[in-house]
Design an enzyme around this catalytic site. Sequence first.
Site: not given
Ligand code: EPZ
Length: 434
Positions: A31-32, A126, A131, A321, A414
């Site tokens: 998916k991702n 989610c 986020r 995840d 999803r």
């Molecule tokens: C991706 O989310 C995945 N989603 C998530 O999968 C996965 O859990 C996550 O990466 C971590 O591996 C997709 O690929 C669509 P991040 P993402 O930005 O990119 C912080 C699932 O179940 N952050 O890498 O949104 C954030 O809060 C989902 O399939 C900021 O601070 O995660 C987190 O603490 C859930 N500011 C950290 O970075 C920002 O602007 C890493 O999150 C953006 C993120």
Amino acid sequence: MSKEIPSDKFIIKGLSDKRKLKGIVKIGGAKNAVLKIMAASILFKDRLTIKNVPQVEDVFRMIELLEDLGAEVKRVGENTLKISTKGINKTSLNGKIAKRMRASIVLTGPILARFGEVHFSRPGGCTIAERPIGIFLNGFRGMGAKDTRDKKGTYHLKARGGKLKAKSTFFNKPSVTATETFLMTAVLAKGKTILKNVALEPEIESLANFLVKCGAKIKGIGSTTLEINGGGMLQTKGKSYEVIPDRITTGSYLILGALASNNLKIENCQPKHIEALVSSLRFSGVKMRIGKDWIKVLDNSKSKFKPLEIKTHEYPGFATDLQAPMTVFLTQVRGESTIFETIFENRFGYTEELNRMGAKIKTWNPQKISIDGPTKLKKRVLYGPDLRAGLAYIIAGIIAKGDSTIENAYYIDRGYEKIEEKLSSIGVNIKRIK
Ligand code: EPZ
């Protein structure tokens, strides 16, 4: 997703400790990975063909978003998509659809870079953390975009002079979707962009490799620094993208196999993408054999699993995840295990229900739990707070005594393709109630 969105539910007949599952599960596309390559279709002059596309709800939402923008998306057979973005005539992401899926944010960069502006509402998804989207906004500002936000909360980003400029960035956190977004954006922005402290998840590498095949100039793929020489749209010239196997689904079946099977083979997977999980399970005592693209969970009925200390981490560390399914595994292990969640601040929302099923999970703080095992689980009506927790509930329901109900099947749909078909084929008694 709120509880108001109507959803199917699953009824699962628990095995009550009997290790009955066996057979073969084939893993579908990730998916991702697919959601990002679908967004990348905006970088191409010609039609993009994507193979091994999983039939999951988030893919359907991404199709709706692209079609709403004016793109043409054709489905060929079950698992192939052909996307042409020639007809895009809008720069506003449909807020209703985008709200249902955090991954919609990856469309913003390609749209802004190609058309000079984009309108979008804060993406949903989610409820695992706040986020934030600051990394995105700061990155776009650095590339010369001006942003405003109206009373309804819709962001409007506009590139000064109609074009973004290449700009090097150091990400203060390695974010998966931000890395993918700025990789794609930099391909279209004229000049050299250096992205430092990028995320390393395999889905990013797969995306970057395909863009290079189609003419993008990207150096450092697979490292924490990416250098992109951008400046123009890409052409597939008939090349197609094959979605890599879903590592989270693979890991979830591996955990299920360890708990409830006596011989389960997981095929079409990439074991090297879940090394952190495999090494933890092996340390705990799970017997398995591993090939290049398969994993065989052996008969573990006599195994006494040892407790673990898990800390989620960016790739190649233990995937956040897989944290919820791992908790279910640890409820069946002798002794006290701990899990420390380092990526999201609110990802233990599912543990209360597991305790009601009979688990002994103690929450020390929003990011740390301990699990005392083994404990027998009993049936329960469950409502998963996110898609990965939903799958953890499915695993819990399978090993529990009695019939459990998982209320919001939509969450599971999803991200997990044909879940009840695949589970039924290995012996799970699961029914979908419409
Ligand atoms: C991706 O989310 C995945 N989603 C998530 O999968 C996965 O859990 C996550 O990466 C971590 O591996 C997709 O690929 C669509 P991040 P993402 O930005 O990119 C912080 C699932 O179940 N952050 O890498 O949104 C954030 O809060 C989902 O399939 C900021 O601070 O995660 C987190 O603490 C859930 N500011 C950290 O970075 C920002 O602007 C890493 O999150 C953006 C993120």
